[in-house]
Design a protein around this motif. Structure first.
Motif, PDB file in Angstrom:
ATOM      1  N   SER A  31       0.829  -1.214   0.000  1.00  0.00           N
ATOM      2  CA  SER A  31       0.000   0.000   0.000  1.00  0.00           C
ATOM      3  C   SER A  31       0.855   1.252   0.000  1.00  0.00           C
ATOM      4  O   SER A  31       0.582   2.205  -0.735  1.00  0.00           O
ATOM      5  CB  SER A  31      -0.877   0.083   1.264  1.00  0.00           C
ATOM      6  OG  SER A  31      -1.570  -1.086   1.477  1.00  0.00           O
ATOM      7  N   ARG A  35       1.113   4.163  -2.947  1.00  0.00           N
ATOM      8  CA  ARG A  35       0.712   5.541  -2.659  1.00  0.00           C
ATOM      9  C   ARG A  35       1.878   6.513  -2.842  1.00  0.00           C
ATOM     10  O   ARG A  35       1.679   7.648  -3.286  1.00  0.00           O
ATOM     11  CB  ARG A  35       0.103   5.624  -1.257  1.00  0.00           C
ATOM     12  CG  ARG A  35      -1.186   4.783  -1.159  1.00  0.00           C
ATOM     13  CD  ARG A  35      -1.915   4.986   0.148  1.00  0.00           C
ATOM     14  NE  ARG A  35      -2.419   6.351   0.279  1.00  0.00           N
ATOM     15  CZ  ARG A  35      -3.150   6.770   1.310  1.00  0.00           C
ATOM     16  NH1 ARG A  35      -3.459   5.935   2.288  1.00  0.00           N
ATOM     17  NH2 ARG A  35      -3.567   8.016   1.357  1.00  0.00           N
ATOM     18  N   GLN A 155      -5.774  -0.603   8.298  1.00  0.00           N
ATOM     19  CA  GLN A 155      -6.780   0.460   8.195  1.00  0.00           C
ATOM     20  C   GLN A 155      -6.295   1.740   8.883  1.00  0.00           C
ATOM     21  O   GLN A 155      -6.568   2.851   8.411  1.00  0.00           O
ATOM     22  CB  GLN A 155      -8.112   0.008   8.823  1.00  0.00           C
ATOM     23  CG  GLN A 155      -8.802  -1.135   8.071  1.00  0.00           C
ATOM     24  CD  GLN A 155      -8.370  -2.512   8.565  1.00  0.00           C
ATOM     25  OE1 GLN A 155      -7.275  -2.699   9.112  1.00  0.00           O
ATOM     26  NE2 GLN A 155      -9.213  -3.502   8.343  1.00  0.00           N
ATOM     27  N   ASN A 158      -3.290   3.316   6.844  1.00  0.00           N
ATOM     28  CA  ASN A 158      -3.730   4.066   5.670  1.00  0.00           C
ATOM     29  C   ASN A 158      -4.379   5.393   6.051  1.00  0.00           C
ATOM     30  O   ASN A 158      -4.200   6.396   5.350  1.00  0.00           O
ATOM     31  CB  ASN A 158      -4.669   3.204   4.816  1.00  0.00           C
ATOM     32  CG  ASN A 158      -3.883   2.345   3.838  1.00  0.00           C
ATOM     33  OD1 ASN A 158      -3.167   2.863   2.977  1.00  0.00           O
ATOM     34  ND2 ASN A 158      -3.957   1.039   3.988  1.00  0.00           N
ATOM     35  N   ALA A 159      -5.117   5.402   7.165  1.00  0.00           N
ATOM     36  CA  ALA A 159      -5.714   6.663   7.621  1.00  0.00           C
ATOM     37  C   ALA A 159      -4.618   7.652   8.033  1.00  0.00           C
ATOM     38  O   ALA A 159      -4.739   8.859   7.795  1.00  0.00           O
ATOM     39  CB  ALA A 159      -6.672   6.397   8.786  1.00  0.00           C
ATOM     40  N   LEU A 161      -1.571   7.699   6.734  1.00  0.00           N
ATOM     41  CA  LEU A 161      -0.965   8.164   5.473  1.00  0.00           C
ATOM     42  C   LEU A 161      -1.804   9.255   4.833  1.00  0.00           C
ATOM     43  O   LEU A 161      -1.267  10.207   4.255  1.00  0.00           O
ATOM     44  CB  LEU A 161      -0.824   7.008   4.483  1.00  0.00           C
ATOM     45  CG  LEU A 161       0.471   6.213   4.443  1.00  0.00           C
ATOM     46  CD1 LEU A 161       0.448   5.272   3.249  1.00  0.00           C
ATOM     47  CD2 LEU A 161       1.713   7.117   4.380  1.00  0.00           C
ATOM     48  N   ASP A 162      -3.139   9.128   4.941  1.00  0.00           N
ATOM     49  CA  ASP A 162      -4.021  10.182   4.397  1.00  0.00           C
ATOM     50  C   ASP A 162      -3.641  11.542   4.975  1.00  0.00           C
ATOM     51  O   ASP A 162      -3.691  12.557   4.287  1.00  0.00           O
ATOM     52  CB  ASP A 162      -5.493   9.913   4.784  1.00  0.00           C
ATOM     53  CG  ASP A 162      -6.074   8.701   4.069  1.00  0.00           C
ATOM     54  OD1 ASP A 162      -5.506   8.265   3.058  1.00  0.00           O
ATOM     55  OD2 ASP A 162      -7.114   8.194   4.546  1.00  0.00           O
ATOM     56  N   ALA A 163      -3.289  11.540   6.271  1.00  0.00           N
ATOM     57  CA  ALA A 163      -2.943  12.804   6.931  1.00  0.00           C
ATOM     58  C   ALA A 163      -1.526  13.257   6.585  1.00  0.00           C
ATOM     59  O   ALA A 163      -1.251  14.446   6.534  1.00  0.00           O
ATOM     60  CB  ALA A 163      -3.083  12.651   8.450  1.00  0.00           C
ATOM     61  N   PRO A 166      -0.252  14.715   2.107  1.00  0.00           N
ATOM     62  CA  PRO A 166      -0.377  16.069   1.543  1.00  0.00           C
ATOM     63  C   PRO A 166       0.721  17.022   2.001  1.00  0.00           C
ATOM     64  O   PRO A 166       0.995  18.013   1.318  1.00  0.00           O
ATOM     65  CB  PRO A 166      -1.754  16.533   2.048  1.00  0.00           C
ATOM     66  CG  PRO A 166      -2.499  15.274   2.337  1.00  0.00           C
ATOM     67  CD  PRO A 166      -1.462  14.306   2.825  1.00  0.00           C
TER      68      PRO A 166
END
Lengths: 246, 246
Positions: A31, A35, A155, A158-159, A161-163, A166
């Motif tokens: 993952s 990404r 899970q 990945n959350a 990484l979302d933060a 960017p």
């Protein structure tokens, strides 16, 4: 492989006995790789190490010195085998203690009377680190220097990484073109492919066999950051394969 | 983690840009981990590196010096990006050339007139290496010193391991007991678990959360080489959990 300039590079450090025993199958490497690639960051190295402080410290210090970013997964829970935060503090030579911001995050999930010593371990953050929010179960990750410390549960990872993503320096994304060679054997096109690869220094060309129920199938992947060069290499490879099928 | 004596240890080196780009998801690390654990060999470290000679050489030399065995996967096909055999020869400082035993194996699959320069690359074997048979597609792997060089395609890698494992020094297998903690949160049992872990030095105790559709589920794993010690730790953990559920 051709070197883009300036490259934004990364390594991943997976921390956990359970991966090395084979009991848990890692899903985070793939993952993170996908990404990072999508935003032009080159993942250059991955290591998996056990829950042993000296191993974690040595790998963190080797990898953070060498790459733009280091991402770690695993070992930030409340149990005695969760030693990542302490190991990161040791790697950076900084102190570690209960972080009030992290305690406040834990209180979003736990009643004050349930915030026992074990759960408070999850608020132990190395001095000077920034927190990475955890929308799933609240216990935060953290970043210090160029190191991002994340949970091992996919899970939550990945959350986090979302933060994180960017805010990173992003590179020029790599364009990737896949050419299906089907049953055409690698040995038939390898010579021509080597010639094409040698003539296109700005792209990397890989050949990837896989086994299907009908036998081997081969895929050729052209990767590069210059669209024209990728397209030119692709056209030559397609002509090579067409010539072999004729 | 307690140290068994004498331990038989291993590392895995995954070679390939395609894993680092995320295009291909590695399946070999988990398989090798499981199979080594089953015969008492401790997998201690895994690295993933790109198709770059210097990276492969540096990792091979670091890992083969440190562990009883090193297993590599990937990069032994016929195309220009398959540079593992040459890199291993460089790591050992030995020559490399067409191996007649390997050529004979390739001739089991290919007609002599089809054994072109690319396919013959798969018969290039470092001087002094032994071959590892490949029942799937014939092109062999090889072993040199304590390093075992295998294909990246999982079916072939596993067939090569079938041939390798019986010849290795095997350790005392690790006994592993799993105790389902279900929805009981880690934070509730972490304190008691730490006490039990501290009292049982010969076993390692890990707590592994996972997310299911019903929320978190926790598993506690007790691992050790002494049956009595593992059973004793298990019994104490079961009593701990029963006390918390009461």
């Amino acid at each position: 492989m051709p070197e883009p300039t300036p490259a934004v590079t990364a390594a991943v450090l997976v921390i956990g006995d359970e991966i090395l025993s084979g009991r848990t199958k890692d899903k985070n490497i793939g993952s993170i790789a996908e990404r990072l690639t999508a935003i032009g960051i080159d993942l250059r190295e991955v290591r998996v190490v056990p829950d042993v402080t000296e191993e974690i410290v040595a790998s963190v210090n080797a990898l953070r010195a060498r790459y733009t970013y280091l991402f770690t997964t695993g070992g930030i829970g409340p149990t005695h085998d969760d030693i990542t935060a302490d190991s990161i503090a040791a790697a950076f030579g900084v102190g570690i203690g209960i972080d009030e911001r992290a305690r406040a995050m834990l209180l979003e999930r736990h009643r004050p009377e349930d915030l026992n010593a074990a759960r408070l371990r999850m608020a132990r953050i190395p001095d000077g680190a920034d927190l990475i929010p955890n929308p799933v179960s609240k216990a935060p990750g953290f970043s210090i220097g160029n190191v991002f410390v994340m949970a091992g549960v996919p899970q939550i990872m990945n959350a986090m990484l979302d933060a994180i993503l960017p805010g990173l320096s992003q590179g020029v994304p790599v364009l990737s073109e896949t050419i299906e060679a089907g049953k055409l054997p690698e040995g038939a096109f390898a010579g021509g492919l080597a010639t094409i690869a040698a003539a296109h220094g700005s792209v990397s060309i890989g050949s990837y066999p896989s086994m299907t129920q009908e036998g081997f199938a081969n895929r050729i992947v052209v990767r590069g950051r210059e669209a024209e060069a990728v397209a030119a290499a692709r056209a030559e490879i397609e002509a090579l394969l067409a010539g072999l099928l004729r």
